[in-house]
Design an enzyme around this catalytic site. Structure first.
Site, PDB file in Angstrom:
ATOM      1  N   GLY A  27       8.344  37.316  62.635  1.00 38.44           N
ATOM      2  CA  GLY A  27       9.348  36.285  62.856  1.00 38.44           C
ATOM      3  C   GLY A  27       8.750  35.041  63.486  1.00 38.44           C
ATOM      4  O   GLY A  27       7.549  34.776  63.379  1.00 38.44           O
ATOM      5  N   GLY A  37       1.693  37.226  71.322  1.00 38.80           N
ATOM      6  CA  GLY A  37       0.767  37.955  70.471  1.00 38.80           C
ATOM      7  C   GLY A  37       1.398  38.711  69.321  1.00 38.80           C
ATOM      8  O   GLY A  37       0.824  39.674  68.818  1.00 38.80           O
ATOM      9  N   LYS A  38       2.574  38.252  68.871  1.00 36.10           N
ATOM     10  CA  LYS A  38       3.210  38.903  67.717  1.00 36.10           C
ATOM     11  C   LYS A  38       2.304  38.873  66.493  1.00 36.10           C
ATOM     12  O   LYS A  38       2.212  39.847  65.750  1.00 36.10           O
ATOM     13  CB  LYS A  38       4.536  38.201  67.367  1.00 36.10           C
ATOM     14  N   THR A  39       1.655  37.736  66.279  1.00 35.67           N
ATOM     15  CA  THR A  39       0.801  37.585  65.100  1.00 35.67           C
ATOM     16  C   THR A  39      -0.363  38.568  65.130  1.00 35.67           C
ATOM     17  O   THR A  39      -0.674  39.218  64.129  1.00 35.67           O
ATOM     18  CB  THR A  39       0.268  36.144  64.998  1.00 35.67           C
ATOM     19  N   LYS A  89       4.911  35.871  56.948  1.00 32.32           N
ATOM     20  CA  LYS A  89       5.322  35.043  58.076  1.00 32.32           C
ATOM     21  C   LYS A  89       6.547  34.284  57.592  1.00 32.32           C
ATOM     22  O   LYS A  89       6.449  33.369  56.766  1.00 32.32           O
ATOM     23  CB  LYS A  89       4.203  34.079  58.478  1.00 32.32           C
ATOM     24  N   ASP A 125      -0.769  31.665  61.260  1.00 33.15           N
ATOM     25  CA  ASP A 125      -0.346  33.040  61.544  1.00 33.15           C
ATOM     26  C   ASP A 125      -0.526  33.912  60.303  1.00 33.15           C
ATOM     27  O   ASP A 125      -1.051  35.029  60.373  1.00 33.15           O
ATOM     28  CB  ASP A 125       1.120  33.071  61.973  1.00 33.15           C
TER      29      ASP A 125
END
Length: 234
Positions: free
Chosen positions: A116, A14-16, A37, A54
């Site tokens: 990242g 769930g970084k995005t 991104k 993303d």
């Protein structure tokens, strides 16, 4: 601080969503926010053209008006580590291109939220890793971690490696909390073991769908559950 790098203990955590929520929350506080991104593996195809799903989610949250090539300078079709995906496609990833794109976004905005690819030790080009990219950009990082069993180990290792690389760590955000004993006890253990603050615990939101570009309530959830002031003060 003009940039924040969102990395994680793994891929698919769930970084995005966290990056989008933080970008949107900072914008609502009056900041000019850029989003980036750095490398999109598994880029989707639309009208014969690759795009970053993303990046699209972050754009929906923060509504920047920057060019696509700045927001996502590297698009790769295969859903693999960037280095491998690039080699399969006969491409070469240029870290300098990514840095130049970031520097232009930094020039335009008060702050740039940068995401990242995968975890912190994922190879971008040969032995040049995501950790090296963070150092190249010269910005501090927030580590996104999963809530359940195993996250103490993964988070501890990620933090120790980041420290070894000389990366400044703003804190940890635990994402996709669904309840349970491990989820409730992990934050304090992580802080005790690493000395790094857990900035917040974001609950699970069924409405978030990165592939469909649906941010759900992520901006409101970040406002409600993440210590944004601690991030701003860092």
């Amino acid at each position: 601080m003009t940039g924040i790098f969102i990395t994680g203990t793994d891929t698919g955590i769930g970084k995005t969503a966290v990056a989008a929520g933080l970008a949107g929350a900072l914008k609502e506080r009056g900041y000019s926010v850029g989003v980036m991104k750095t490398v999109q593996s598994g880029a989707a195809l639309r009208n014969g053209k690759l795009y970053s799903q993303d990046a699209e989610l972050m754009i929906k949250a923060a509504c920047p008006c920057d060019e696509e090539e700045l927001i996502c300078p590297v698009l790769l079709r295969e859903a693999l580590a960037p280095d491998i995906a690039a080699k399969i496609e006969g491409k070469t990833i240029d870290p300098g291109l990514i840095k130049n794109a970031y520097m232009e976004l930094e020039r335009r905005h008060d702050i740039v939220v940068v995401e990242g690819a995968g975890g912190i030790a994922v190879p971008v080009k040969d032995r040049f890793l995501i950790s090296d990219l963070i150092v190249l950009l010269g910005i501090p990082a927030i580590i996104v971690a999963r809530p359940g069993l195993g996250t103490i180990n993964h988070t501890f290792l990620t933090i120790e490696y980041a420290k070894k690389c000389g990366i400044q760590i703003i804190g940890v955000i635990i994402n996709n909390y669904r309840g349970g004993m491990a989820e409730e006890t992990n934050p304090e253990v992580i802080k005790d073991l690493t000395g790094i603050t857990v900035l917040g615990i974001i609950p699970h939101d069924l409405k978030i769908d990165v592939d469909r570009g649906e941010p759900g309530d992520i901006v409101a959830l970040v406002h409600r559950h993440v210590d944004i002031e601690a991030i701003i003060r860092f």
